[in-house]
Design an enzyme around this catalytic site. Structure first.
Site: not given
Ligand code: DX5
Ligand code: ZN
Length: 227
Positions: A11, A36, A38, A40, A69, A71, A140, A147, A178
């Site tokens: 990610s 990956h 993210d 947001m 992904h 969000m 999730m 993260g 994830d």
């Molecule tokens: C959280 C994200 C994840 C995040 C995972 O909202 O969707 O993809 O980057 O990070 P780690 O592996 O550090 O939990």
């Molecule tokens: Zn993610």
């Protein structure tokens, strides 16, 4: 299935954005199966990360498949633009979609693989009806937004139950996890039935190279039989 078929996708949220191109090249050289990304929006989740211009830059920097992904609220409004910007897989949250079936079909029509995901508190039954039309279900294992959080243990039972549901409805569908996956818990995650792993902090952590981190994760699942 053997652990050799487990896909690991770093990610980039956890990468050093000052040198994102190098960090992507390091992941690629270390044998990452996909990346990956993210997205947001500060509304669906209490954080803002990255958007279309960064995705375009990631697309230009790698030939690896890109797994996006979303969000964000109202993801249906953004499907075409994220696919055009480089998403090979586009995953939306069941909680964010008023017409989930329509949104998933729109993703396929735009040319990406449809993925669906759900928050830790959302029951699997909320996506049961769309299982036949997705290529990937993301479980999730943290509340999305950040993260570096700890994996919520009940996610493993959820993966096991999902594996059973998919057995009947869509056996080739991938199960992705994830949040909070690391070298200490990845074997349990794979044993529960996940075949597609997201790892942020565990790949891009200080004090260890991306290659070393990827090797640690792979080593931890060597010989593990997926559930
Ligand atoms: C959280 C994200 C994840 C995040 C995972 O909202 O969707 O993809 O980057 O990070 P780690 O592996 O550090 O939990
Ligand atoms: Zn993610």
């Amino acid at each position: 299935m053997t652990s050799g078929m487990i896909r690991i996708g770093p990610s980039i949220l956890a990468a050093d954005f000052r040198r994102l191109g190098e960090q992507i090249a390091e992941a690629e050289a270390a044998g990452a199966d996909y990346l990956h990304v993210d997205v947001m929006d500060g509304r669906f989740v209490p954080n803002i990360s990255i958007g279309l211009p960064v995705l375009e830059a990631v697309r230009a920097a790698t030939t690896l498949p890109i797994d996006v992904h979303l969000m964000i609220v109202e993801p249906d409004r953004w499907v075409e633009r994220f696919v055009r910007a480089g998403a090979d897989v586009l995953t939306v949250h069941v909680e964010a979609c008023d017409h989930l079936d329509r949104t998933l079909h729109a993703i396929a029509e735009a040319g990406a693989e449809p993925g669906v995901t759900l928050n830790p508190a959302t029951p699997l039954v909320s996506l049961e009806e769309v299982l036949p039309i997705v290529r990937q279900v993301l479980v999730m294992s943290v509340n999305p937004g950040y993260g570096g959080q700890a994996l919520i243990p009940s996610s493993l039972r959820k993966i096991q139950r999902l594996r059973t549901m998919l057995h009947d409805q869509n056996p080739s569908c991938r199960i992705q996890i994830d949040g909070g996956v690391n070298a200490s818990n990845i074997a349990a995650v794979v044993a529960a039935g996940a075949d597609t792993i997201v790892a942020g902090t565990a790949v891009y952590s200080a004090g260890r190279s991306v290659a070393e981190s990827m090797a640690l994760l792979r080593g931890a699942i060597a010989g593990t039989t997926p559930g």
